[in-house]
Design a protein around this motif. Structure first.
Motif, mmCIF file in Angstrom:
data_model
loop_
_atom_site.group_PDB
_atom_site.id
_atom_site.type_symbol
_atom_site.label_atom_id
_atom_site.label_comp_id
_atom_site.label_asym_id
_atom_site.label_seq_id
_atom_site.Cartn_x
_atom_site.Cartn_y
_atom_site.Cartn_z
ATOM 1 N N UNK A 242 0.817 -1.211 0.000
ATOM 2 C CA UNK A 242 0.000 0.000 0.000
ATOM 3 C C UNK A 242 0.854 1.266 0.000
ATOM 4 N N UNK A 243 2.010 1.230 0.640
ATOM 5 C CA UNK A 243 2.808 2.439 0.754
ATOM 6 C C UNK A 243 3.905 2.550 -0.302
ATOM 7 N N UNK A 244 4.061 1.557 -1.169
ATOM 8 C CA UNK A 244 5.130 1.572 -2.166
ATOM 9 C C UNK A 244 4.705 2.263 -3.444
ATOM 10 N N UNK A 245 5.636 2.960 -4.100
ATOM 11 C CA UNK A 245 5.291 3.626 -5.360
ATOM 12 C C UNK A 245 5.158 2.623 -6.503
ATOM 13 N N UNK A 246 4.331 2.982 -7.458
ATOM 14 C CA UNK A 246 4.097 2.153 -8.643
ATOM 15 C C UNK A 246 4.123 3.076 -9.858
ATOM 16 N N UNK A 247 4.779 2.643 -10.916
ATOM 17 C CA UNK A 247 4.796 3.395 -12.170
ATOM 18 C C UNK A 247 4.090 2.570 -13.231
ATOM 19 N N UNK A 248 3.122 3.185 -13.897
ATOM 20 C CA UNK A 248 2.414 2.533 -14.991
ATOM 21 C C UNK A 248 2.263 3.527 -16.129
ATOM 22 N N UNK A 249 2.573 3.082 -17.325
ATOM 23 C CA UNK A 249 2.353 3.880 -18.518
ATOM 24 C C UNK A 249 1.942 2.930 -19.627
ATOM 25 N N UNK B 169 2.840 -1.359 -22.899
ATOM 26 C CA UNK B 169 2.555 -1.098 -21.488
ATOM 27 C C UNK B 169 3.800 -1.407 -20.670
ATOM 28 N N UNK B 170 4.060 -0.580 -19.664
ATOM 29 C CA UNK B 170 5.141 -0.827 -18.724
ATOM 30 C C UNK B 170 4.600 -0.636 -17.317
ATOM 31 N N UNK B 171 4.994 -1.555 -16.433
ATOM 32 C CA UNK B 171 4.631 -1.469 -15.026
ATOM 33 C C UNK B 171 5.905 -1.709 -14.222
ATOM 34 N N UNK B 172 6.203 -0.793 -13.309
ATOM 35 C CA UNK B 172 7.343 -0.961 -12.410
ATOM 36 C C UNK B 172 6.815 -0.821 -10.993
ATOM 37 N N UNK B 173 7.036 -1.847 -10.170
ATOM 38 C CA UNK B 173 6.562 -1.823 -8.791
ATOM 39 C C UNK B 173 7.500 -2.640 -7.926
ATOM 40 N N UNK B 174 7.029 -3.088 -6.770
ATOM 41 C CA UNK B 174 7.880 -3.822 -5.830
ATOM 42 C C UNK B 174 8.418 -5.131 -6.400
ATOM 43 N N UNK B 175 7.717 -5.730 -7.349
ATOM 44 C CA UNK B 175 8.134 -7.018 -7.914
ATOM 45 C C UNK B 175 9.202 -6.868 -8.989
ATOM 46 N N UNK C 41 10.611 6.590 -24.458
ATOM 47 C CA UNK C 41 11.276 5.295 -24.554
ATOM 48 C C UNK C 41 11.882 4.917 -23.213
ATOM 49 N N UNK C 42 11.587 3.721 -22.763
ATOM 50 C CA UNK C 42 12.182 3.179 -21.538
ATOM 51 C C UNK C 42 12.956 1.938 -21.951
ATOM 52 N N UNK D 187 5.796 11.103 -15.885
ATOM 53 C CA UNK D 187 6.306 9.735 -15.978
ATOM 54 C C UNK D 187 7.737 9.637 -15.449
ATOM 55 N N UNK D 188 8.570 10.631 -15.775
ATOM 56 C CA UNK D 188 9.954 10.644 -15.273
ATOM 57 C C UNK D 188 9.973 10.662 -13.745
ATOM 58 N N UNK D 189 9.162 11.507 -13.134
ATOM 59 C CA UNK D 189 9.165 11.605 -11.669
ATOM 60 C C UNK D 189 8.604 10.338 -11.020
ATOM 61 N N UNK D 190 7.548 9.751 -11.608
ATOM 62 C CA UNK D 190 6.989 8.514 -11.056
ATOM 63 C C UNK D 190 7.978 7.362 -11.172
ATOM 64 N N UNK D 191 8.655 7.247 -12.314
ATOM 65 C CA UNK D 191 9.632 6.182 -12.499
ATOM 66 C C UNK D 191 10.832 6.385 -11.575
ATOM 67 N N UNK D 192 11.275 7.627 -11.391
ATOM 68 C CA UNK D 192 12.379 7.909 -10.460
ATOM 69 C C UNK D 192 12.012 7.492 -9.037
ATOM 70 N N UNK D 193 10.775 7.746 -8.629
ATOM 71 C CA UNK D 193 10.331 7.365 -7.281
ATOM 72 C C UNK D 193 10.378 5.845 -7.107
ATOM 73 N N UNK D 194 9.955 5.106 -8.119
ATOM 74 C CA UNK D 194 9.982 3.638 -8.052
ATOM 75 C C UNK D 194 11.422 3.141 -8.024
ATOM 76 N N UNK D 195 12.272 3.694 -8.883
ATOM 77 C CA UNK D 195 13.667 3.269 -8.920
ATOM 78 C C UNK D 195 14.377 3.592 -7.609
ATOM 79 N N UNK D 196 14.092 4.740 -7.031
ATOM 80 C CA UNK D 196 14.699 5.093 -5.739
ATOM 81 C C UNK D 196 14.255 4.143 -4.639
ATOM 82 N N UNK D 197 12.991 3.734 -4.690
ATOM 83 C CA UNK D 197 12.450 2.881 -3.628
ATOM 84 C C UNK D 197 12.917 1.436 -3.749
#
Length: 178
Positions: free
Chosen positions: A81-88, A94-100, A133-134, A159-169
């Motif tokens: 619930x508290x982890x960031x997720x990036x979806x575009x 489609x790309x999804x970046x999350x805890x997995x 492009x990712x 998208x850049x800020x959301x992906x950075x948050x996921x990568x940092x976490x």
């Protein structure tokens, strides 16, 4: 005339040298026949049962409970619930970046990378147009790019800020654990 060369041992060979369609990280779609064969092999049968009556009888409650688990995709785990997720996504990609990890999909093809399988994640925006492009780089020097078409160029910053948050976490966290 006989040759002194010996025949090669028949070993299972995988990789692009053997199969040009082989790409590591991409999973092949599972056919329905393979699932049916596995289900039949796992189901206990007694000699008194008639195989024809088993097909026409309603499914037992145990099989109904296990059915949704089989139908769920591999990446369907709920993120914390508290982890960031990036979806575009756009109409094809489609790309999804999350805890997995990171999951990429284009049309009917998909690949999945855990955080320990990723060497770097690179982003690039088109100078003109609305393509974002990712690229996921693996430690064995392979890269997997995917292009997402944005509705407007203002999506790029979000998208850049959301992906950075996921990568940092998650990405940095995995590197520190090693």
């Amino acid at each position: 005339m006989s040759s002194s060369s010996q025949p090669l041992k028949a070993e299972p060979v995988t990789g692009a040298g053997f199969d040009p369609a082989y790409v590591p990280g991409i999973t092949a779609p599972v056919s329905g026949k393979a699932q049916d064969a596995e289900a039949e092999a796992e189901a206990p049968t007694s000699e008194a049962e008639d195989p024809h009556t088993e097909e026409t009888s309603p499914a037992s409650p145990d099989s109904e409970a296990s059915e949704p688990d089989e139908a769920a995709p591999a990446g369907a785990d709920e993120p914390p619930a508290d982890g960031p997720v990036f979806e575009a996504e756009d109409r094809r990609a489609r790309i999804v970046a999350d805890h997995a990890g990171v999951r990429l999909s284009l049309d009917d093809q998909a690949c999945e990378f855990r955080w320990d399988e990723i060497g770097a994640v690179e982003t690039e925006t088109a100078r003109f147009g609305k393509r974002f492009t990712i690229t996921v780089h693996t430690p064995d020097r392979r890269w997997y790019p995917i292009e997402i078409e944005a509705k407007s160029r203002s999506d790029f910053d979000r998208w850049e800020s959301e992906l950075d948050a996921v990568l940092d976490a998650y990405f940095e966290e995995g590197a520190e654990a090693e």
